[in-house]
Design a protein around this motif. Structure first.
Motif, short mmCIF file in Angstrom:
data_model
loop_
_atom_site.label_atom_id
_atom_site.label_comp_id
_atom_site.label_asym_id
_atom_site.label_seq_id
_atom_site.Cartn_x
_atom_site.Cartn_y
_atom_site.Cartn_z
N THR A 1 5.35 11.07 0.77
CA THR A 1 4.94 9.76 0.26
C THR A 1 5.52 8.67 1.14
N VAL A 2 4.68 7.66 1.42
CA VAL A 2 5.13 6.49 2.17
C VAL A 2 4.56 5.24 1.49
N LEU B 1 1.54 6.31 9.58
CA LEU B 1 2.86 6.91 9.39
C LEU B 1 2.75 8.30 8.77
N MET B 2 1.83 8.46 7.81
CA MET B 2 1.63 9.77 7.19
C MET B 2 1.10 10.76 8.22
N GLU B 3 0.14 10.32 9.02
CA GLU B 3 -0.46 11.19 10.02
C GLU B 3 0.56 11.65 11.06
N ALA C 1 0.87 -1.18 0.00
CA ALA C 1 0.00 0.00 0.00
C ALA C 1 0.90 1.23 0.00
N HIS C 2 0.37 2.33 -0.49
CA HIS C 2 1.12 3.58 -0.44
C HIS C 2 0.16 4.75 -0.33
N GLN C 3 0.70 5.83 0.17
CA GLN C 3 -0.08 7.06 0.32
C GLN C 3 0.84 8.23 0.01
N VAL D 1 9.53 -0.37 4.30
CA VAL D 1 8.91 0.94 4.28
C VAL D 1 9.81 1.87 3.48
N LEU D 2 9.28 2.40 2.38
CA LEU D 2 9.98 3.37 1.55
C LEU D 2 9.28 4.70 1.78
N PHE D 3 10.06 5.79 1.91
CA PHE D 3 9.42 7.08 2.12
C PHE D 3 10.30 8.24 1.69
N SER D 4 9.63 9.31 1.29
CA SER D 4 10.33 10.53 0.88
C SER D 4 10.70 11.35 2.10
N ASP D 5 11.49 12.40 1.87
CA ASP D 5 11.89 13.24 2.99
C ASP D 5 10.76 14.16 3.45
N GLY D 6 9.58 14.00 2.87
CA GLY D 6 8.39 14.68 3.37
C GLY D 6 7.91 14.07 4.67
N LEU D 7 8.46 12.91 5.02
CA LEU D 7 8.21 12.30 6.33
C LEU D 7 9.51 12.42 7.12
N SER D 8 9.37 12.61 8.40
CA SER D 8 10.54 12.75 9.26
C SER D 8 11.37 11.46 9.22
#
Length: 188
Positions: free
Chosen positions: A180-181, A168-170, A6-8, A141-148
């Motif tokens: 993005t996560v 995780l987004m919240e 899943a991704h958001q 878990v892959l994520f952009s630097d828009g998440l801490s």
């Protein structure tokens, strides 16, 4: 084994278009997982992310991560560029690599990926790739630097991928950046 993914993704607060992009693509026994973070925000960044998607949607998946990364690097040349994290799973082994400030973390099997410094489409050093044999129960878990980068995988450990993405987004998304996560669980 297969992946449940899943991704958001969401744009920076106040923006309509998103310069981040997540892609999950399966071809034969291969599943490609990608998070792209185009430099900047808004329409121009969204166009860069869309170009990366178009490139990756037409590339064969049986050649490994390096030709995929080279193709995106060429497709984004002379533009604003992007950071990218990519994993290619063949049902047993994950091969991955990244450029810039996009992360991959794993729970379970250790996946020691260290992103290559640089900007895809502009300048980067030789791509660092790693491979790891995954096991049922592992989580990526892959994520952009828009998440801490302080993101704590344990907070969403027992949640299915879609709910883990939402949590995780919240908890970790920064309003000042696109975010993005992607969560991928390895299953039998």
């Amino acid at each position: 084994m297969r992946l449940s993914v899943a991704h958001q993704s969401r744009p920076k607060l106040g923006e309509v278009r998103n310069g981040d992009m997540a892609l999950v693509r399966t071809e034969g026994s291969h599943t490609l997982l990608v998070v792209v973070d185009a430099l900047g925000h808004g329409t121009a960044a969204a166009e860069v992310a869309a170009e990366a998607r178009r490139c990756l949607e037409r590339m064969p998946l049986d050649g490994g991560v390096e030709p995929l990364m080279d193709a995106v690097h060429a497709a984004l040349r002379n533009g604003r560029g992007a950071a990218i994290m990519m994993g290619l799973f063949d049902g047993k082994t994950l091969q991955c690599g990244g450029v810039g400030n996009v992360e991959l973390r794993a729970r379970g099997t250790r996946v020691p990926v260290v992103p290559t410094p640089g900007i895809l489409g502009q300048s980067m050093r030789s791509l660092r790739t790693v491979s790891a044999v995954l096991a049922p129960g592992d989580r990526l878990v892959l994520f952009s630097d828009g998440l801490s980068f302080r993101l704590d995988l344990e907070t969403a450990r027992k949640l299915p991928p879609n709910e883990a993405c939402m949590l995780l987004m919240e908890r970790y998304a920064r309003p000042s950046d696109d975010a993005t996560v992607m969560v991928a669980d390895v299953e039998n």
